[in-house]
Design a protein around this motif. Structure first.
Motif, PDB file in Angstrom:
ATOM      1  N   GLY A   1       0.780  -1.277   0.054  1.00 22.57           N
ATOM      2  CA  GLY A   1      -0.034   0.242  -0.047  1.00 22.57           C
ATOM      3  C   GLY A   1       0.805   1.273   0.015  1.00 22.57           C
ATOM      4  N   PRO A   2       0.204   2.351   0.151  1.00 22.72           N
ATOM      5  CA  PRO A   2       0.932   3.927  -0.020  1.00 22.72           C
ATOM      6  C   PRO A   2       1.780   4.066   1.075  1.00 22.72           C
ATOM      7  N   PHE A   3       1.786   3.179   2.271  1.00 22.27           N
ATOM      8  CA  PHE A   3       2.272   3.596   3.512  1.00 22.27           C
ATOM      9  C   PHE A   3       3.491   2.404   3.713  1.00 22.27           C
ATOM     10  N   ARG A   4       4.103   1.836   3.046  1.00 20.69           N
ATOM     11  CA  ARG A   4       4.722   0.635   3.107  1.00 20.69           C
ATOM     12  C   ARG A   4       6.199   1.230   3.711  1.00 20.69           C
ATOM     13  N   ASP A   5       6.468   2.538   3.192  1.00 19.78           N
ATOM     14  CA  ASP A   5       7.813   3.053   3.887  1.00 19.78           C
ATOM     15  C   ASP A   5       7.639   4.034   4.766  1.00 19.78           C
ATOM     16  N   ILE A   6       6.603   4.153   5.394  1.00 15.19           N
ATOM     17  CA  ILE A   6       6.447   5.387   6.290  1.00 15.19           C
ATOM     18  C   ILE A   6       6.444   4.640   7.852  1.00 15.19           C
TER      19      ILE A   6
ATOM     20  N   ALA B   1      -4.405   0.378   2.317  1.00 16.97           N
ATOM     21  CA  ALA B   1      -3.662   1.118   3.061  1.00 16.97           C
ATOM     22  C   ALA B   1      -3.513   0.463   4.354  1.00 16.97           C
ATOM     23  N   THR B   2      -4.539   0.029   5.026  1.00 18.06           N
ATOM     24  CA  THR B   2      -4.515  -0.410   6.485  1.00 18.06           C
ATOM     25  C   THR B   2      -3.819  -1.967   6.481  1.00 18.06           C
ATOM     26  N   MET B   3      -3.805  -2.458   5.190  1.00 12.96           N
ATOM     27  CA  MET B   3      -3.630  -4.147   4.939  1.00 12.96           C
ATOM     28  C   MET B   3      -4.722  -4.842   5.424  1.00 12.96           C
ATOM     29  N   MET B   4      -5.929  -4.175   5.767  1.00 12.41           N
ATOM     30  CA  MET B   4      -6.874  -5.088   6.178  1.00 12.41           C
ATOM     31  C   MET B   4      -7.342  -6.000   4.735  1.00 12.41           C
ATOM     32  N   ASN B   5      -7.198  -5.417   3.667  1.00 14.26           N
ATOM     33  CA  ASN B   5      -7.555  -6.134   2.351  1.00 14.26           C
ATOM     34  C   ASN B   5      -6.638  -7.435   2.337  1.00 14.26           C
ATOM     35  N   LYS B   6      -5.585  -7.416   2.839  1.00 13.66           N
ATOM     36  CA  LYS B   6      -5.016  -8.969   2.900  1.00 13.66           C
ATOM     37  C   LYS B   6      -5.459  -9.588   3.930  1.00 13.66           C
ATOM     38  N   GLY B   7      -5.616  -9.330   5.017  1.00 13.96           N
ATOM     39  CA  GLY B   7      -6.259  -9.854   6.147  1.00 13.96           C
ATOM     40  C   GLY B   7      -7.512 -10.475   5.847  1.00 13.96           C
TER      41      GLY B   7
ATOM     42  N   VAL C   1       6.058  -8.865   6.180  1.00 17.87           N
ATOM     43  CA  VAL C   1       4.875  -7.962   6.729  1.00 17.87           C
ATOM     44  C   VAL C   1       5.414  -7.561   7.891  1.00 17.87           C
ATOM     45  N   ASP C   2       5.352  -6.159   8.320  1.00 19.59           N
ATOM     46  CA  ASP C   2       5.156  -5.696   9.544  1.00 19.59           C
ATOM     47  C   ASP C   2       3.982  -5.642  10.311  1.00 19.59           C
ATOM     48  N   LYS C   3       3.671  -6.808  11.104  1.00 17.45           N
ATOM     49  CA  LYS C   3       2.200  -6.754  11.667  1.00 17.45           C
ATOM     50  C   LYS C   3       2.076  -5.945  12.819  1.00 17.45           C
ATOM     51  N   GLU C   4       3.125  -5.321  13.331  1.00 15.80           N
ATOM     52  CA  GLU C   4       3.035  -4.298  14.552  1.00 15.80           C
ATOM     53  C   GLU C   4       2.554  -3.086  13.787  1.00 15.80           C
ATOM     54  N   LYS C   5       3.028  -2.736  12.572  1.00 16.17           N
ATOM     55  CA  LYS C   5       2.710  -1.543  11.846  1.00 16.17           C
ATOM     56  C   LYS C   5       1.260  -1.644  11.159  1.00 16.17           C
TER      57      LYS C   5
ATOM     58  N   LEU D   1     -12.700   8.249   5.844  1.00 15.82           N
ATOM     59  CA  LEU D   1     -12.927   8.888   4.536  1.00 15.82           C
ATOM     60  C   LEU D   1     -13.547  10.305   4.803  1.00 15.82           C
ATOM     61  N   ASP D   2     -14.577  10.047   5.764  1.00 14.44           N
ATOM     62  CA  ASP D   2     -15.468  11.408   6.157  1.00 14.44           C
ATOM     63  C   ASP D   2     -14.615  12.264   7.132  1.00 14.44           C
ATOM     64  N   GLU D   3     -13.509  11.601   7.389  1.00 13.57           N
ATOM     65  CA  GLU D   3     -12.547  12.420   8.359  1.00 13.57           C
ATOM     66  C   GLU D   3     -13.181  12.524   9.780  1.00 13.57           C
ATOM     67  N   ARG D   4     -13.965  11.504  10.231  1.00 12.95           N
ATOM     68  CA  ARG D   4     -14.564  11.301  11.613  1.00 12.95           C
ATOM     69  C   ARG D   4     -13.300  10.764  12.501  1.00 12.95           C
ATOM     70  N   ILE D   5     -12.614   9.958  11.901  1.00 15.72           N
ATOM     71  CA  ILE D   5     -11.685   9.061  12.864  1.00 15.72           C
ATOM     72  C   ILE D   5     -10.239   9.261  12.118  1.00 15.72           C
ATOM     73  N   GLY D   6      -9.182   9.067  12.789  1.00 18.07           N
ATOM     74  CA  GLY D   6      -7.915   8.954  12.385  1.00 18.07           C
ATOM     75  C   GLY D   6      -7.643   7.559  11.818  1.00 18.07           C
ATOM     76  N   PHE D   7      -6.401   7.528  10.886  1.00 20.79           N
ATOM     77  CA  PHE D   7      -5.942   6.277  10.259  1.00 20.79           C
ATOM     78  C   PHE D   7      -5.825   4.988  11.319  1.00 20.79           C
TER      79      PHE D   7
END
Length: 387
Positions: free
Chosen positions: A179-184, A214-220, A301-305, A338-344
């Motif tokens: 995803g987009p955050f693999r190096d962050i 992005a959360t890697m939930m897709n893979k889960g 995979v970094d499962k902690e991240k 997506l509605d910016e009601r909660i953080g990532f």
């Protein structure tokens, strides 16, 4: 010529499917289309492909579409749950392409299976929520259930001709772009925005699946899907980061051999394979040139991240209705992000909270699944409202 119906025709999967149909108009004919509420896109599709039946889930949208198509007297326009069901079970269709996301696709998919239709599907949530029920219906009706999602399609293709030898499988290896955050670093993820999360490095997909990537939930969710779709033990399913997304997944056998499916990052290849199965048609996209790719990278995979992966393994291990909770809650938290009601990084925290509140039903019926889906959405929204 194969007659097909498409659920979710105005989404990215539906649009790509119609692109494949257009390129192979001598092979495929569209007899019915269904969508949620995108009147403009569906009207364009209807005028181009001339299906006999169309449906929109939203009644007002369906009424508008009916008015807009009043100059066409050979097309029936339906609405709501009944309309979607009618498209899923239309007599003329030999195959239903299910591009509807989330729990909304559950009942139409089961109806299509029970109507004896072959299914090409991308809706992993259906398999996550009630994999045993779906696979029992598939077996009872003797239909083909062919995945479109890149990873599941890859494994399906690698197992071609060897599905009765699953005892010889050492492991299934699901590849993930990261995803987009693999190096962050993890501590930077607390401040990422929906706009940043929607910038997938490799694939052009809908908003829900892009955030799940992005959360890697897709893979889960794919781990749970693979468990039921391929009737494989959970401990034999692994995930590896593969940045290029050239290898879409692999099957490693007991003798040490590994089979992989490679291809360009374009969903139309998987869609076309599912529609033409067991045959193959000329590619609808530019071919993969490994001389240009040159190198392929793999990393753990970094499962902690990415804690959503561990939540998915837990849900799969416990089983029963816990995967329902995971999938249904994820629909709600992704929309809230997506509605910016909660953080990532609130996403996995809320998911875990809802999962811990749930009293698991071990062998759920379809009614249990629907009840738990409703309970989950209510409770997830309640938690989000406190943020």
């Amino acid at each position: 010529m194969k007659h097909i119906a498409i659920l979710g025709s105005t989404g990215s999967i539906g649009k790509n499917t119609l692109n494949v149909v257009e390129k192979h108009s001598e092979e495929f004919n569209v007899v019915a289309l269904a969508a949620n509420k995108d009147v403009q896109t569906l009207e364009q599709q209807v005028r181009k492909f001339q299906p006999r039946l169309v449906a929109l889930n939203e009644p007002n949208a369906a009424n508008t579409l009916k008015e807009n198509l009043s100059d066409l007297d050979n097309i029936e326009v339906l609405c709501g749950h009944e309309g979607i069901q009618a498209v899923a079970t239309i007599d003329e269709a030999e195959q239903i392409l299910d591009g509807m996301g989330g729990s909304a696709g559950l009942l139409p998919t089961l109806s299509a299976i029970n109507a004896g239709k072959d299914i090409a599907f991308v809706n992993k949530e259906v398999m996550v929520m009630c994999g045993p029920i779906v696979m029992e219906a598939v077996k009872a009706n003797g239909i083909n259930l062919i995945p479109i999602d890149g990873e599941m399609s890859a494994i399906f293709q690698c197992l071609e001709g060897a599905r009765d030898r699953k005892d010889e499988i050492y492991q299934l290896i699901l590849t993930a772009s990261g995803g987009p955050f693999r190096d962050i670093p993890k501590d930077k993820l607390y401040d990422v925005t929906p706009k940043q999360a929607l910038r997938h490095p490799n694939w052009d997909m809908g908003a829900k699946i892009t955030i799940d990537s992005a959360t890697m939930m897709n893979k889960g969710l794919e781990v749970i899907e693979a468990k039921w779709l391929f009737d494989i033990d959970l401990h034999k399913i692994d995930i590896v980061i593969h940045r290029e997304s050239i290898i879409h997944s692999m099957v490693e056998w007991d003798d040490g051999s590994t089979l992989a499916q490679l291809g360009p990052t374009d969903m139309r290849i998987m869609i076309q394979y599912a529609l033409s199965y067991p045959n193959r048609l000329p590619t609808p996209v530019p071919r993969l040139d490994l001389r240009e790719t040159q190198t392929l990278h793999f990393e753990p995979v970094d499962k902690e991240k990415f804690p959503c992966i561990s939540l998915a393994y837990t849900a799969a291990e416990v089983g029963g209705t816990l995967p329902v909770v995971l999938s249904s809650a994820d629909e709600i938290v992704v929309k809230a992000f997506l509605d910016e009601r909660i953080g990532f990084m609130d996403i996995p925290v809320i998911l875990q909270t809802v999962m811990e509140k749930h009293e698991v039903i071990s062998n759920p019926t379809i009614e249990d699944v629907l009840d738990v889906d409703n309970w989950t959405k209510i409770n997830t929204l309640s938690i989000i409202n406190k943020y």
